[in-house]
Design an enzyme around this catalytic site. Sequence first.
Site, short mmCIF file in Angstrom:
data_model
loop_
_atom_site.label_atom_id
_atom_site.label_comp_id
_atom_site.label_asym_id
_atom_site.label_seq_id
_atom_site.Cartn_x
_atom_site.Cartn_y
_atom_site.Cartn_z
CE1 TYR A 22 -1.80 -5.98 3.23
CE2 TYR A 22 0.24 -5.03 2.40
CZ TYR A 22 -1.09 -4.91 2.74
OH TYR A 22 -1.73 -3.69 2.58
CG ASN A 74 -8.65 -8.72 1.41
OD1 ASN A 74 -8.82 -7.52 1.20
ND2 ASN A 74 -7.53 -9.20 1.93
CG HIS A 118 -9.69 1.34 1.88
ND1 HIS A 118 -10.13 0.78 3.06
CD2 HIS A 118 -8.52 0.69 1.60
CE1 HIS A 118 -9.26 -0.15 3.47
NE2 HIS A 118 -8.28 -0.22 2.59
CG HIS A 169 -9.34 -5.81 5.33
ND1 HIS A 169 -9.25 -5.51 4.00
CD2 HIS A 169 -10.58 -5.44 5.73
CE1 HIS A 169 -10.39 -4.97 3.59
NE2 HIS A 169 -11.21 -4.93 4.62
CB SER A 195 -2.74 -5.29 7.14
OG SER A 195 -3.67 -4.52 6.41
C1 DQA Z 1 -5.85 -5.23 2.60
C2 DQA Z 1 -5.80 -3.84 3.24
C3 DQA Z 1 -5.98 -2.76 2.20
O1 DQA Z 1 -5.95 -1.48 2.82
C4 DQA Z 1 -4.87 -2.82 1.18
O2 DQA Z 1 -5.08 -1.84 0.19
C5 DQA Z 1 -4.70 -4.18 0.60
C6 DQA Z 1 -4.85 -5.35 1.45
C7 DQA Z 1 -5.49 -6.33 3.62
O3 DQA Z 1 -5.76 -7.48 3.33
O4 DQA Z 1 -4.94 -6.02 4.67
O5 DQA Z 1 -4.32 -4.32 -0.57
O6 DQA Z 1 -7.15 -5.47 2.12
#
Ligand code: DQA
Length: 144
Positions: free
Chosen positions: A22, A73, A79, A99, A101
């Site tokens: 992140y 986001n 999920h 996202h 990541s």
């Molecule tokens: C996220 C990816 C998700 O799997 C994770 O739970 C997050 C951040 C991302 O921005 O990469 O909290 O949404």
Amino acid sequence: MRIDVLNGVNLDQLGRRDHGHYGSDSLRDLETQIYAWALELELQVRCRQTNHEGEYVDFLHAALDTADALVLNPGAWTHYSWAIRDALEPFAGPVVEVHLSDVDGREEWRRMTVLEGLTAGRVAGQGFDGYRQALGLLAERRRA
Ligand code: DQA
């Protein structure tokens, strides 16, 4: 074009979460960048974040009357939150899922997205720049 950028659960902890996934900058840094990109692209953007699923649903309900497009986001809710999918369904404008990541390259459960079929685009694994790309996609659609 009025765009709501809605960040969900745990995104207020940016800077303290795994830097490998992140980055080391904060949500405030991210929102500052988003507002600067919006200015360049001549988009009217409002950033919001919450750790409460019901409040995120409220943001989506409010967007029905106040936004022309969305950048979403939802964090981990992405999920599994069918409530967020249901709340988004009536929204008629374009939606881009972002996202930070590379969710498709991480654990299996992160590959699932409840937003499937409701979005005009998806950007993952690009860090903060993913939000710039999402705004760019929406700016292009406005011109089309
Ligand atoms: C996220 C990816 C998700 O799997 C994770 O739970 C997050 C951040 C991302 O921005 O990469 O909290 O949404």
